[in-house]
Design an enzyme around this catalytic site. Structure first.
Site, PDB file in Angstrom:
ATOM      1  N   ASN A   9      46.528  39.547  48.305  1.00  0.00           N
ATOM      2  CA  ASN A   9      45.403  40.470  48.477  1.00  0.00           C
ATOM      3  C   ASN A   9      45.801  41.464  49.567  1.00  0.00           C
ATOM      4  O   ASN A   9      45.839  41.115  50.743  1.00  0.00           O
ATOM      5  CB  ASN A   9      44.162  39.657  48.879  1.00  0.00           C
ATOM      6  CG  ASN A   9      42.984  40.536  49.250  1.00  0.00           C
ATOM      7  OD1 ASN A   9      43.008  41.753  49.036  1.00  0.00           O
ATOM      8  ND2 ASN A   9      41.941  39.919  49.794  1.00  0.00           N
ATOM      9  N   LYS A  11      44.225  43.984  50.604  1.00  0.00           N
ATOM     10  CA  LYS A  11      43.086  44.536  51.364  1.00  0.00           C
ATOM     11  C   LYS A  11      43.252  46.062  51.505  1.00  0.00           C
ATOM     12  O   LYS A  11      43.854  46.684  50.628  1.00  0.00           O
ATOM     13  CB  LYS A  11      42.941  43.821  52.714  1.00  0.00           C
ATOM     14  CG  LYS A  11      42.918  42.286  52.529  1.00  0.00           C
ATOM     15  CD  LYS A  11      42.478  41.523  53.735  1.00  0.00           C
ATOM     16  CE  LYS A  11      42.518  40.027  53.443  1.00  0.00           C
ATOM     17  NZ  LYS A  11      42.023  39.202  54.535  1.00  0.00           N
ATOM     18  N   HIS A  99      35.062  37.869  48.046  1.00  0.00           N
ATOM     19  CA  HIS A  99      35.849  37.676  49.264  1.00  0.00           C
ATOM     20  C   HIS A  99      34.906  37.676  50.467  1.00  0.00           C
ATOM     21  O   HIS A  99      33.925  38.414  50.497  1.00  0.00           O
ATOM     22  CB  HIS A  99      36.902  38.783  49.408  1.00  0.00           C
ATOM     23  CG  HIS A  99      37.895  38.467  50.459  1.00  0.00           C
ATOM     24  ND1 HIS A  99      37.632  38.645  51.805  1.00  0.00           N
ATOM     25  CD2 HIS A  99      39.139  37.934  50.380  1.00  0.00           C
ATOM     26  CE1 HIS A  99      38.681  38.228  52.497  1.00  0.00           C
ATOM     27  NE2 HIS A  99      39.604  37.805  51.665  1.00  0.00           N
ATOM     28  N   GLU A 101      35.081  38.981  53.251  1.00  0.00           N
ATOM     29  CA  GLU A 101      34.882  40.304  53.888  1.00  0.00           C
ATOM     30  C   GLU A 101      33.832  41.100  53.126  1.00  0.00           C
ATOM     31  O   GLU A 101      33.061  41.857  53.722  1.00  0.00           O
ATOM     32  CB  GLU A 101      36.232  41.053  53.948  1.00  0.00           C
ATOM     33  CG  GLU A 101      37.143  40.427  55.001  1.00  0.00           C
ATOM     34  CD  GLU A 101      38.633  40.471  54.691  1.00  0.00           C
ATOM     35  OE1 GLU A 101      39.059  41.283  53.847  1.00  0.00           O
ATOM     36  OE2 GLU A 101      39.379  39.683  55.301  1.00  0.00           O
ATOM     37  N   GLU A 171      38.685  29.886  50.870  1.00  0.00           N
ATOM     38  CA  GLU A 171      39.170  30.614  52.042  1.00  0.00           C
ATOM     39  C   GLU A 171      38.194  30.392  53.195  1.00  0.00           C
ATOM     40  O   GLU A 171      37.179  31.091  53.298  1.00  0.00           O
ATOM     41  CB  GLU A 171      39.232  32.114  51.749  1.00  0.00           C
ATOM     42  CG  GLU A 171      40.195  32.492  50.651  1.00  0.00           C
ATOM     43  CD  GLU A 171      40.701  33.930  50.803  1.00  0.00           C
ATOM     44  OE1 GLU A 171      41.917  34.098  50.792  1.00  0.00           O
ATOM     45  OE2 GLU A 171      39.899  34.856  50.965  1.00  0.00           O
ATOM     46  N   GLY A 177      43.015  35.757  58.623  1.00  0.00           N
ATOM     47  CA  GLY A 177      43.548  36.750  59.557  1.00  0.00           C
ATOM     48  C   GLY A 177      43.561  36.284  61.008  1.00  0.00           C
ATOM     49  O   GLY A 177      43.770  37.082  61.913  1.00  0.00           O
ATOM     50  N   SER A 217      45.403  32.584  56.545  1.00  0.00           N
ATOM     51  CA  SER A 217      46.628  32.430  57.341  1.00  0.00           C
ATOM     52  C   SER A 217      47.672  31.559  56.659  1.00  0.00           C
ATOM     53  O   SER A 217      48.412  30.835  57.327  1.00  0.00           O
ATOM     54  CB  SER A 217      46.297  31.922  58.750  1.00  0.00           C
ATOM     55  OG  SER A 217      45.434  32.841  59.401  1.00  0.00           O
TER      56      SER A 217
HETATM   57  P1  13P Z   1      45.230  36.156  55.686  1.00  0.00           P
HETATM   58  O1  13P Z   1      46.318  35.516  54.847  1.00  0.00           O
HETATM   59  O2  13P Z   1      45.668  37.450  56.321  1.00  0.00           O
HETATM   60  O3  13P Z   1      44.595  35.203  56.621  1.00  0.00           O
HETATM   61  O4  13P Z   1      44.082  36.600  54.639  1.00  0.00           O
HETATM   62  C1  13P Z   1      43.652  35.692  53.695  1.00  0.00           C
HETATM   63  C2  13P Z   1      42.768  36.396  52.743  1.00  0.00           C
HETATM   64  O5  13P Z   1      41.693  36.848  53.116  1.00  0.00           O
HETATM   65  C3  13P Z   1      43.238  36.577  51.371  1.00  0.00           C
HETATM   66  O6  13P Z   1      42.213  37.012  50.540  1.00  0.00           O
END
Ligand code: 13P
Length: 256
Positions: A9, A11, A99, A101, A171, A177, A217
């Site tokens: 992803n 982003k 997601h 976010e 997740e 992150g 992560s």
């Molecule tokens: P990270 O791998 O940067 O923690 O992000 C995970 C994520 O949100 C994938 O959709």
């Protein structure tokens, strides 16, 4: 059949002139690696690059392109939105839905995500449906309830035939992150819980076939331990998906 999947992803990262060489770099590394052939590999760049990436992905086995979101409406006067049928028309096969976010910054509700799942399936695309609890909910021991509600309220209206087409991604928000990964024991515990919920609702045929990815992560150092868990079928990768070598190493991290 349960599939091994690694999805990147991206982003809201990379301009076009940065994104195109990165996609080629990933493809070149994958070409050289017979180990990764059987793994389903998905790259979800910003919408703008889907068409190009789809062209670039051609000729490499099990490499697919995904979107990071879609509208829940079919079409019409929804300025700034992108529909599932548009996403399909430029070559994507997957759409990430729910997601954390999007849930937190754009206030997407269980009902919104239910509609997004429906429209994704209607257009023959595969939803990668994300679930996961915040740090606060884990600390108050409500993480199982949170995940159960996310699945029940947005997905349990589906028929078994429809549900089978979904990919789930656990997740934990506190791991996204942050550099904090769920331990393999925590991931396995939650993935097993999710699979048992599905079994109760749809039976063991469906629950054993569903792929459940871990995200948060996940990187080339911890992927092997996570992917060795019996109920972890791969990863949804953020930061490490933006580095070709690391991303491909994650793809190589499944047990033999
Ligand atoms: P990270 O791998 O940067 O923690 O992000 C995970 C994520 O949100 C994938 O959709």
């Amino acid at each position: 059949m349960r599939k091994k999947i690694v999805a990147g992803n991206w982003k809201m990262n990379k301009t076009y002139s940065e994104a195109v060489p990165l996609m080629y770099e990933i493809k070149d590394l994958l070409f050289k690696s017979s180990k990764s052939e059987s793994v389903i590999k998905i790259i979800a760049p910003p919408y703008l690059y889907i068409h190009d990436f789809h062209e670039t992905s051609k000729g490499l086995k099990n490499l697919f392109i995904g979107a990071q979101n879609c509208a829940y409406e079919e079409s019409g006067a929804y300025t700034g939105e992108i529909s599932a049928s548009m996403i399909k028309s430029v070559g994507a096969n997957y759409i990430i839905i729910g997601h954390s976010e999007r849930r937190s910054y754009y206030k997407e509700t269980h009902e919104d995500l239910k509609k997004k799942t429906d429209i994704t399936l209607k257009h023959g695309l595969t939803p990668i449906f994300c679930i996961g609890e915040t740090k606060e909910k884990r600390e108050s021991n409500e993480h199982f309830n949170v995940v159960e509600a996310q699945i029940t309220d947005s997905l349990f209206h589906l028929s078994a035939e429809e549900f089978k087409k979904i990919v789930l991604a656990y997740e934990p928000v506190w791991a996204i992150g942050t550099g904090l990964t769920a331990s393999s024991a925590q991931a396995q515990e939650m993935h097993h819980f999710i699979r048992s919920l599905i079994e109760k609702k749809y039976g063991s045929g469906v629950s054993s076939d569903i792929s459940i990815l871990y995200g948060g992560s996940c990187n080339e150092k911890n992927a092997a331990e996570l992917f060795a868990c019996p109920d972890v079928d791969g990863g949804l990768i953020g930061g490490a998906a933006l580095k070709a070598k690391e991303f491909v190493e994650i793809i190589h991290s499944f047990p033999k």
